[in-house]
Design a protein around this motif. Structure first.
Motif, mmCIF file in Angstrom:
data_model
loop_
_atom_site.group_PDB
_atom_site.id
_atom_site.type_symbol
_atom_site.label_atom_id
_atom_site.label_comp_id
_atom_site.label_asym_id
_atom_site.label_seq_id
_atom_site.Cartn_x
_atom_site.Cartn_y
_atom_site.Cartn_z
ATOM 1 N N CYS A 9 42.292 62.933 7.016
ATOM 2 C CA CYS A 9 42.099 63.863 5.903
ATOM 3 C C CYS A 9 41.350 63.135 4.784
ATOM 4 C CB CYS A 9 43.438 64.377 5.402
ATOM 5 S SG CYS A 9 44.485 63.107 4.642
ATOM 6 N N ASN A 10 40.904 63.871 3.799
ATOM 7 C CA ASN A 10 40.127 63.300 2.707
ATOM 8 C C ASN A 10 40.946 62.301 1.892
ATOM 9 O OD1 ASN A 10 37.543 63.384 1.170
ATOM 10 N ND2 ASN A 10 38.877 64.072 -0.481
ATOM 11 N N GLY A 11 42.246 62.592 1.726
ATOM 12 C CA GLY A 11 43.096 61.690 0.963
ATOM 13 C C GLY A 11 43.219 60.327 1.624
ATOM 14 N N CYS A 12 43.397 60.305 2.945
ATOM 15 C CA CYS A 12 43.510 59.036 3.667
ATOM 16 C C CYS A 12 42.175 58.298 3.672
ATOM 17 C CB CYS A 12 43.999 59.283 5.092
ATOM 18 S SG CYS A 12 45.769 59.692 5.177
ATOM 19 N N TYR A 13 41.076 59.037 3.734
ATOM 20 C CA TYR A 13 39.743 58.432 3.610
ATOM 21 C C TYR A 13 39.639 57.677 2.282
ATOM 22 C CZ TYR A 13 34.591 58.256 3.305
ATOM 23 O OH TYR A 13 33.283 57.851 3.174
ATOM 24 N N ASP A 14 40.060 58.336 1.199
ATOM 25 C CA ASP A 14 39.975 57.712 -0.127
ATOM 26 C C ASP A 14 40.901 56.503 -0.232
ATOM 27 O OD1 ASP A 14 38.110 59.565 -0.953
ATOM 28 O OD2 ASP A 14 39.580 60.885 -1.902
ATOM 29 N N ARG A 15 42.091 56.594 0.344
ATOM 30 C CA ARG A 15 43.028 55.464 0.272
ATOM 31 C C ARG A 15 42.490 54.259 1.052
ATOM 32 N NH1 ARG A 15 46.855 59.666 -0.256
ATOM 33 N NH2 ARG A 15 46.893 60.142 1.972
ATOM 34 N N LEU A 16 41.842 54.524 2.178
ATOM 35 C CA LEU A 16 41.250 53.438 2.958
ATOM 36 C C LEU A 16 40.132 52.765 2.168
ATOM 37 C CD1 LEU A 16 41.649 52.190 5.743
ATOM 38 C CD2 LEU A 16 39.939 53.766 6.645
ATOM 39 N N ARG A 17 39.342 53.549 1.488
ATOM 40 C CA ARG A 17 38.276 52.985 0.649
ATOM 41 C C ARG A 17 38.859 52.179 -0.510
ATOM 42 N NH1 ARG A 17 33.112 56.366 -0.386
ATOM 43 N NH2 ARG A 17 32.427 54.977 1.286
ATOM 44 N N ASP A 18 39.968 52.643 -1.071
ATOM 45 C CA ASP A 18 40.621 51.903 -2.160
ATOM 46 C C ASP A 18 41.073 50.522 -1.680
ATOM 47 O OD1 ASP A 18 40.254 53.989 -3.913
ATOM 48 O OD2 ASP A 18 42.285 54.795 -3.683
ATOM 49 N N LEU A 68 39.745 48.761 0.761
ATOM 50 C CA LEU A 68 38.539 47.952 0.953
ATOM 51 C C LEU A 68 37.994 47.430 -0.373
ATOM 52 C CD1 LEU A 68 36.673 50.013 3.697
ATOM 53 C CD2 LEU A 68 37.394 47.617 3.894
ATOM 54 N N GLN A 69 38.215 48.158 -1.448
ATOM 55 C CA GLN A 69 37.774 47.705 -2.764
ATOM 56 C C GLN A 69 38.757 46.725 -3.380
ATOM 57 O OE1 GLN A 69 37.240 51.432 -4.842
ATOM 58 N NE2 GLN A 69 35.211 51.798 -3.945
ATOM 59 N N ASP A 70 40.025 46.853 -3.022
ATOM 60 C CA ASP A 70 41.066 46.005 -3.599
ATOM 61 C C ASP A 70 41.080 44.602 -2.978
ATOM 62 O OD1 ASP A 70 43.404 45.618 -5.293
ATOM 63 O OD2 ASP A 70 44.599 45.692 -3.466
ATOM 64 N N LEU A 84 31.660 41.622 3.525
ATOM 65 C CA LEU A 84 32.268 42.153 4.745
ATOM 66 C C LEU A 84 32.952 43.489 4.458
ATOM 67 C CD1 LEU A 84 33.793 38.955 6.410
ATOM 68 C CD2 LEU A 84 31.950 40.384 7.325
ATOM 69 N N CYS A 85 33.640 43.570 3.326
ATOM 70 C CA CYS A 85 34.291 44.829 2.950
ATOM 71 C C CYS A 85 33.251 45.920 2.710
ATOM 72 C CB CYS A 85 35.151 44.632 1.700
ATOM 73 S SG CYS A 85 36.700 43.733 1.996
ATOM 74 N N ARG A 86 32.136 45.561 2.106
ATOM 75 C CA ARG A 86 31.071 46.543 1.890
ATOM 76 C C ARG A 86 30.470 46.986 3.223
ATOM 77 N NH1 ARG A 86 30.305 43.859 -3.199
ATOM 78 N NH2 ARG A 86 29.147 42.128 -2.251
ATOM 79 N N PHE A 87 30.356 46.060 4.188
ATOM 80 C CA PHE A 87 29.845 46.413 5.512
ATOM 81 C C PHE A 87 30.745 47.464 6.151
ATOM 82 C CE2 PHE A 87 29.652 46.106 10.082
ATOM 83 C CZ PHE A 87 28.309 45.922 10.372
ATOM 84 N N VAL A 88 32.067 47.234 6.117
ATOM 85 C CA VAL A 88 33.009 48.192 6.706
ATOM 86 C C VAL A 88 32.939 49.519 5.945
ATOM 87 C CG1 VAL A 88 35.437 48.667 7.211
ATOM 88 C CG2 VAL A 88 34.532 46.352 7.518
ATOM 89 N N ASP A 89 32.834 49.445 4.630
ATOM 90 C CA ASP A 89 32.793 50.660 3.813
ATOM 91 C C ASP A 89 31.571 51.514 4.152
ATOM 92 O OD1 ASP A 89 33.984 52.015 1.262
ATOM 93 O OD2 ASP A 89 31.830 51.919 0.894
ATOM 94 N N ARG A 90 30.443 50.879 4.438
ATOM 95 C CA ARG A 90 29.227 51.642 4.783
ATOM 96 C C ARG A 90 29.413 52.442 6.073
ATOM 97 N NH1 ARG A 90 26.507 46.860 3.219
ATOM 98 N NH2 ARG A 90 26.125 46.283 5.412
#
Length: 245
Positions: free
Chosen positions: A38-47, A49-51, A149-155
């Motif tokens: 879902c969109n919420g889990c997508y956002d949490r995964l991105r958070d 990767l940023q943390d 590496l985190c940016r690579f996964v995020d892309r």
């Protein structure tokens, strides 16, 4: 024919893979169309990767520089160094979860910790290359910084959240974040009991039984093992369940 989802003990194809199994007659959370999450889990995964790179940049192996999380030391260290072996292990690309034994100069058999800290670089590099190989694209450069590496996964997150692989990646990223938190400013979480959530194992069900911790921030208690969440409105009922257990 109605496409309204029906209650089930098995995760249906339309359900978000990163949500925990529902309880109390609630239904599964629905994944976004074309996605496995879902969109919420997508956002949490991105958070997450940023943390991770922010916390990784704060790591300092000097004695007392970071709050030690109580790890037993880095793989390959027969005795403790003046620096933080726990932090050294997280910063060492060679660190792994393989426990080795060796015969010391004292004639005694020594055993490394069976749960040493994970190498932050090593885990992220493996995730990035798994994605690259499955997508048949160029992988990350050698010795790429953790932030890159985190940016690579995020892309590749849009692709990743359409794949079953997202569950394994989410679990690995959350474990890295959990390792980093106690030594980068977050106090150790308080253990409040064992998770009472019922987990479906196919033909059988069982109680999760993993350790539950009070949230360091926010109003949601989450099991790190099965993913079951209890918002603040359910804390009293959860407390009753833990007390009964």
């Amino acid at each position: 024919m109605s496409d309204t989802p029906t209650l089930s003990t098995e995760r249906p194809d339309w359900a978000c893979l990163l949500h925990s199994y529902p309880s109390d007659g609630r239904n599964f959370a629905r994944a976004d169309d074309g996605y496995r999450t879902c969109n919420g889990c997508y956002d949490r995964l991105r958070d997450v990767l940023q943390d991770i790179p922010v916390r990784y940049a704060k790591l300092d192996a000097r004695p007392g520089a970071n709050t030690d999380s109580g790890g037993r030391g880095a793989p390959g260290f027969g005795s403790r160094s003046p620096a933080s072996d726990h932090v050294i292990a997280m910063r060492d690309p060679r660190s792994s979860r393989d426990a080795h034994t060796w015969l010391g100069g004292d004639g005694r058999l020594h055993l490394e910790s069976e749960r040493p800290p994970l190498s932050v670089y090593g885990v992220l590099d493996t995730i990035a290359w798994d994605i690259a190989e499955q997508r048949d694209v160029d992988g990350p450069a050698t010795n790429l910084p953790v932030a890159d590496l985190c940016r690579f996964v995020d892309r590749h997150l849009d692709w990743l959240t359409r794949q079953m692989l997202v569950v394994e990646v989410r679990d690995q990223l959350r474990e890295l974040q959990s390792q980093l938190r106690p030594v980068t400013g977050d106090p150790a979480p308080r253990h409040i009991g064992l998770c009472p959530n019922t987990v479906d194992d196919g033909e059988h069900s069982r109680e999760c039984g993993a350790r539950l911790y009070a949230p360091l921030r926010g109003d949601r208690i989450e099991c790190r093992q099965c993913g079951r969440e209890w918002p603040r409105t359910e804390w009293l009922r959860l407390g009753d369940m833990l007390e009964t257990a």
